[in-house]
Every structure is written in structure tokens, then in C-alpha cells.
Motif scaffolding. Structure first.
Motif: not given
Length: 223
Positions: A170-180, A186-188, A192-197
Motif C-alpha cells: 500500500i503506497p505511503g502506508r506499507t510499501k517499503v523499499i524491499s517491496i518497491a 515485476e513490471t520489468i 528503477q530496481a537497479h537504483l534501489w538495489s
């Protein structure tokens, strides 16, 4: 533009979880360190369970016990008007349970390494139990606290399975970095995944480097 909401939510979750674990983990670690009971191995095994159980197993049972149909979840809903599952409060409960051994085990080792001599010396000076703990035990266990706090904070930041099961996405409530990161994969959206990782990789390395460096520079002296 990068959405930084998962970052701030993750840092908030890690900070709140670590603070709660310091308050809860200190008496638990002290009791385990001082205990001579035959049930001590049972308590130690229960505390260490999150180290070996799959996160989805812990997440599943937390989802059951924190749901509005369970006593704890119902009591929380009656008190706050909100469900404990799929909420930030639920993430805190799940994170405290999942990161518990990362707080308790370093503290227990630090307390056990002290032995009885410092407390006996404090008692000979008429220091009460509380005075002895805060003026003797805590300063001598500073390195253990440093390790416990840093590892608990870092481990909470890296959680995935437990927070996904209990909090969802849930964006803003439960969406933490690992979930992002999972969502971007999932959306290929690999950029963005490389940046967070990459950020998580750098953070983990810096945290471990900090722990090992400080432990070498500030060894415990009991003499």
C-alpha cells in the motif's frame, strides 16, 4: 522522478522497530544471560526462531494472529478503529518479532562476557540493582548495544517476506523499499530496481563495515 516515499517509510519502520527492540530486548537478554534454568535453551530457541524459519511462515501466522477476527487484532481495532493487518502498526509488530534475535543475541553475549565481578564490586559499594545496571552494566556493554542496534536497524530495512505478508503493498502506508524493488522487477522496470538495489547493497556494506571497524577500535576492557 524517484518516489522517495518507500525510503522514508522504511527508515521510519527501522527506527521505531529498533527503539522498541532496545526496550524489550534488554530485559530479555539480561534474563537469558543471568538464567541458570533448565528451560533456558527453550527460551533461547524460541528467541532465535526467526533466524531459521522462512519469512512467509512467520508472516502467515502473524497475518492470522493480527487479523480482526483474532483477539489481538480485535482489541486493536476496538481501541483504534483500524485493522492491525495491512497497516504501519502491523509492520512494526512483524518487524519486532522478525528482528528480535538480532537485538537479543548480541546483548546476551555482551552481558554474559561481563561475568559477575563488576556487579559484585558494585554491590560492595552499596549500589542497588538498578544503579548497578545503569552505571556498570550498560557502559561495559556499549559495544554489544552498538552491534545489536545497527544489525536490528539494518535487518529491518532489508525485510521482505514478512512485511509483504502482513502489510501488503500500500503506497505511503506499507510499501517499503524491499517491496518497491519487487514491484519494479515485476513490471520489468529494471532501471528503477537497479537504483534501489544498488542503494541497499551500498547501505548493507557500509553498515557491516561500521560494525567491524568500531568493534576493532573500541574493544571491551573489564580490568
Amino acid at each position: 522522478m524517484i518516489d522517495l516515499a518507500p525510503l522514508w517509510l522504511t527508515l521510519k519502520l527501522a527506527a521505531v522497530t529498533t527503539l522498541i527492540l532496545v526496550l524489550l530486548g534488554t530485559p530479555l537478554a539480561w534474563a537469558l544471560a543471568r538464567s541458570r534454568s533448565q528451560w533456558k535453551p527453550v527460551a533461547e530457541a524460541l528467541t532465535a526462531l526467526p533466524l531459521v524459519l522462512p519469512p512467509t511462515v512467520i508472516g502467515f501466522y502473524l497475518l492470522v494472529f493480527l487479523s480482526p477476527s483474532a483477539p489481538l487484532g480485535a482489541a486493536w481495532r476496538d481501541a483504534t478503529g483500524q485493522a492491525l493487518t495491512f497497516s504501519f502498526a502491523g509492520l512494526v509488530v512483524a518487524s519486532c518479532l522478525y528482528s528480535l534475535p538480532f537485538m537479543v543475541q548480541p546483548l546476551q553475549s555482551a552481558f554474559e562476557s561481563l561475568g559477575r565481578a563488576p556487579l559484585e564490586a558494585a554491590a560492595s559499594l552499596r549500589a542497588g540493582p538498578w544503579d548497578a545496571f545503569f552505571s556498570v552494566v550498560l557502559p561495559l556493554s556499549a559495544r554489544g548495544y552498538l552491534t545489536a542496534v545497527v544489525l536490528s536497524f539494518a535487518h529491518t530495512i532489508g525485510e521482505f517476506g514478512v512485511v509483504l505478508m502482513v502489510g501488503g503493498n500500500i503506497p505511503g502506508r506499507t510499501k517499503v523499499i524491499s517491496i518497491a524493488i519487487y514491484e519494479q522487477v515485476e513490471t520489468i522496470n529494471y532501471a528503477q530496481a537497479h537504483l534501489w538495489s544498488a542503494g541497499m547493497l551500498a547501505f548493507a556494506f557500509v553498515i557491516l563495515l561500521l560494525v567491524y571497524t568500531l568493534n576493532r577500535r573500541f574493544p571491551v576492557h573489564l580490568g
